[in-house]
Design a protein around this motif. Structure first.
Motif, PDB file in Angstrom:
ATOM      1  N   PRO A  34       0.820  -1.376  -0.198  1.00  0.00           N
ATOM      2  CA  PRO A  34      -0.160   0.208  -0.265  1.00  0.00           C
ATOM      3  C   PRO A  34       1.222   1.326  -0.198  1.00  0.00           C
ATOM      4  N   GLU A  35       0.532   2.434  -0.832  1.00  0.00           N
ATOM      5  CA  GLU A  35       1.075   3.772  -0.710  1.00  0.00           C
ATOM      6  C   GLU A  35       0.718   4.452   0.218  1.00  0.00           C
ATOM      7  N   LEU A  36      -0.702   4.516   0.378  1.00  0.00           N
ATOM      8  CA  LEU A  36      -1.469   5.451   1.480  1.00  0.00           C
ATOM      9  C   LEU A  36      -2.472   4.175   2.130  1.00  0.00           C
ATOM     10  N   GLY A  49      -5.276   7.716  12.033  1.00  0.00           N
ATOM     11  CA  GLY A  49      -3.630   7.458  11.703  1.00  0.00           C
ATOM     12  C   GLY A  49      -3.512   7.391  10.344  1.00  0.00           C
ATOM     13  N   VAL A  50      -2.878   8.143   9.477  1.00  0.00           N
ATOM     14  CA  VAL A  50      -2.123   8.246   8.256  1.00  0.00           C
ATOM     15  C   VAL A  50      -0.900   7.582   7.771  1.00  0.00           C
ATOM     16  N   TYR A  51      -1.060   6.538   7.389  1.00  0.00           N
ATOM     17  CA  TYR A  51       0.776   5.933   6.607  1.00  0.00           C
ATOM     18  C   TYR A  51       0.543   6.378   4.759  1.00  0.00           C
ATOM     19  N   ASN A  52       2.214   7.222   5.051  1.00  0.00           N
ATOM     20  CA  ASN A  52       2.585   7.469   3.074  1.00  0.00           C
ATOM     21  C   ASN A  52       3.241   6.454   2.422  1.00  0.00           C
ATOM     22  N   ALA A  53       3.331   6.593   1.236  1.00  0.00           N
ATOM     23  CA  ALA A  53       4.845   5.439   0.875  1.00  0.00           C
ATOM     24  C   ALA A  53       6.233   7.153   0.722  1.00  0.00           C
ATOM     25  N   THR A  54       5.375   7.949   0.032  1.00  0.00           N
ATOM     26  CA  THR A  54       6.548   9.000   0.319  1.00  0.00           C
ATOM     27  C   THR A  54       7.523   9.156   1.154  1.00  0.00           C
ATOM     28  N   VAL A 114      -1.507   7.665  -5.634  1.00  0.00           N
ATOM     29  CA  VAL A 114      -1.161   8.237  -4.532  1.00  0.00           C
ATOM     30  C   VAL A 114       0.487   8.545  -4.972  1.00  0.00           C
ATOM     31  N   GLY A 115       0.916   9.683  -4.889  1.00  0.00           N
ATOM     32  CA  GLY A 115       1.902  10.309  -4.763  1.00  0.00           C
ATOM     33  C   GLY A 115       2.408  11.289  -4.686  1.00  0.00           C
ATOM     34  N   SER A 116       3.605  12.565  -4.813  1.00  0.00           N
ATOM     35  CA  SER A 116       3.461  13.392  -4.123  1.00  0.00           C
ATOM     36  C   SER A 116       4.155  13.889  -5.293  1.00  0.00           C
ATOM     37  N   TYR A 117       4.652  15.783  -4.782  1.00  0.00           N
ATOM     38  CA  TYR A 117       4.787  16.723  -5.522  1.00  0.00           C
ATOM     39  C   TYR A 117       5.343  17.510  -4.433  1.00  0.00           C
ATOM     40  N   THR A 118       6.393  18.891  -5.238  1.00  0.00           N
ATOM     41  CA  THR A 118       6.535  20.077  -4.482  1.00  0.00           C
ATOM     42  C   THR A 118       6.011  21.000  -5.247  1.00  0.00           C
ATOM     43  N   GLY A 119       5.358  21.993  -4.385  1.00  0.00           N
ATOM     44  CA  GLY A 119       4.787  23.379  -5.031  1.00  0.00           C
ATOM     45  C   GLY A 119       5.302  23.817  -5.608  1.00  0.00           C
ATOM     46  N   THR A 120       5.097  24.315  -6.564  1.00  0.00           N
ATOM     47  CA  THR A 120       5.886  25.733  -7.677  1.00  0.00           C
ATOM     48  C   THR A 120       6.147  27.116  -7.097  1.00  0.00           C
ATOM     49  N   GLY A 121       4.662  27.950  -6.712  1.00  0.00           N
ATOM     50  CA  GLY A 121       4.878  28.987  -6.603  1.00  0.00           C
ATOM     51  C   GLY A 121       4.086  29.653  -7.585  1.00  0.00           C
TER      52      GLY A 121
END
Length: 208
Positions: A34-36, A49-54, A114-121
């Motif tokens: 699982p990734e989430l 509670g929350v687990y995330n793979a990132t 299910v993923g992640s990103y960095t904000g760019t503004g």
């Protein structure tokens, strides 16, 4: 003891179990890790509670509050692999004999991510597109490096939002804050800290 309901095609399982001790390992029923994971004690009051793979094992979030990610070390979600996961004994849980429910997600190509990103503004598709590989219709976003709400966007809401961590009514955010959906992902027309502040670290769940 545990009971698992699994939809492999959707990459989703629901696991209910009764804790024997803080070292419980539980089969999640999915074909890969699982990734989430969303977890809740059904017997006694307490947070989600929350687990995330990132972030991986040893860290956790709360689904019912806006707080930043918390360090858990070896006591919270110490194991998550292709067959089992261990909720652990710290943070939001754990009581021997208590009943728990866990919602487990993994990415399915063309259907969910299910993923992640960095904000760019930087507002707009060219500046902030998060690539999922499909056009989403439902997105949940959470900033993990600071206290910000769990933002829910959906084509059914137009450009409005909901927040998982509070009881507020639907937020009429308009096209500035609501997610926009592209053929290969989603983006925001804002540099808001809950969605796309420069350098902010975010996780997400997107479904087609």
């Amino acid at each position: 003891t545990s009971l698992t309901t699994t939809n492999q095609a959707a990459g989703f399982s629901i696991v209910q179990h009764v804790s024997n001790n803080s070292n419980d390992t539980i089969g999640h029923g999915l074909s890969s890790a699982p990734e989430l994971i969303f977890s809740k004690n059904q017997t006694n009051p307490g947070g989600w509670g929350v687990y995330n793979a990132t972030s991986g094992t040893g860290a956790y979030l709360y689904l019912d509050t806006d707080v930043a990610e918390q360090p858990g070390g070896t006591t919270v979600y110490p194991i998550v692999n292709n067959t089992v996961f261990a909720p652990g004994s710290g943070g939001w849980n754990y009581g021997t004999g208590d009943t728990y429910i866990h919602y487990c997600f993994r990415s399915i190509s063309g259907y969910s991510k299910v993923g992640s990103y960095t904000g760019t503004g930087v507002a707009g598709e060219a500046g902030s597109l998060v690539v999922t590989g499909f056009q989403p219709q439902f997105v949940v976003v959470k900033r993990i490096d600071a206290a910000n709400s769990w933002v829910v966007s959906s084509t059914l809401l137009g450009y409005n939002d909901l927040y998982l961590n509070n009881s507020s009514a639907e937020f009429a955010s308009g096209s500035l804050y609501g997610a926009h959906y592209a053929p290969t992902g989603f983006y925001f027309n804002t540099a808001d800290q809950s969605r796309n502040i420069s350098g902010g670290q975010y996780i997400y769940l997107a479904i087609a």
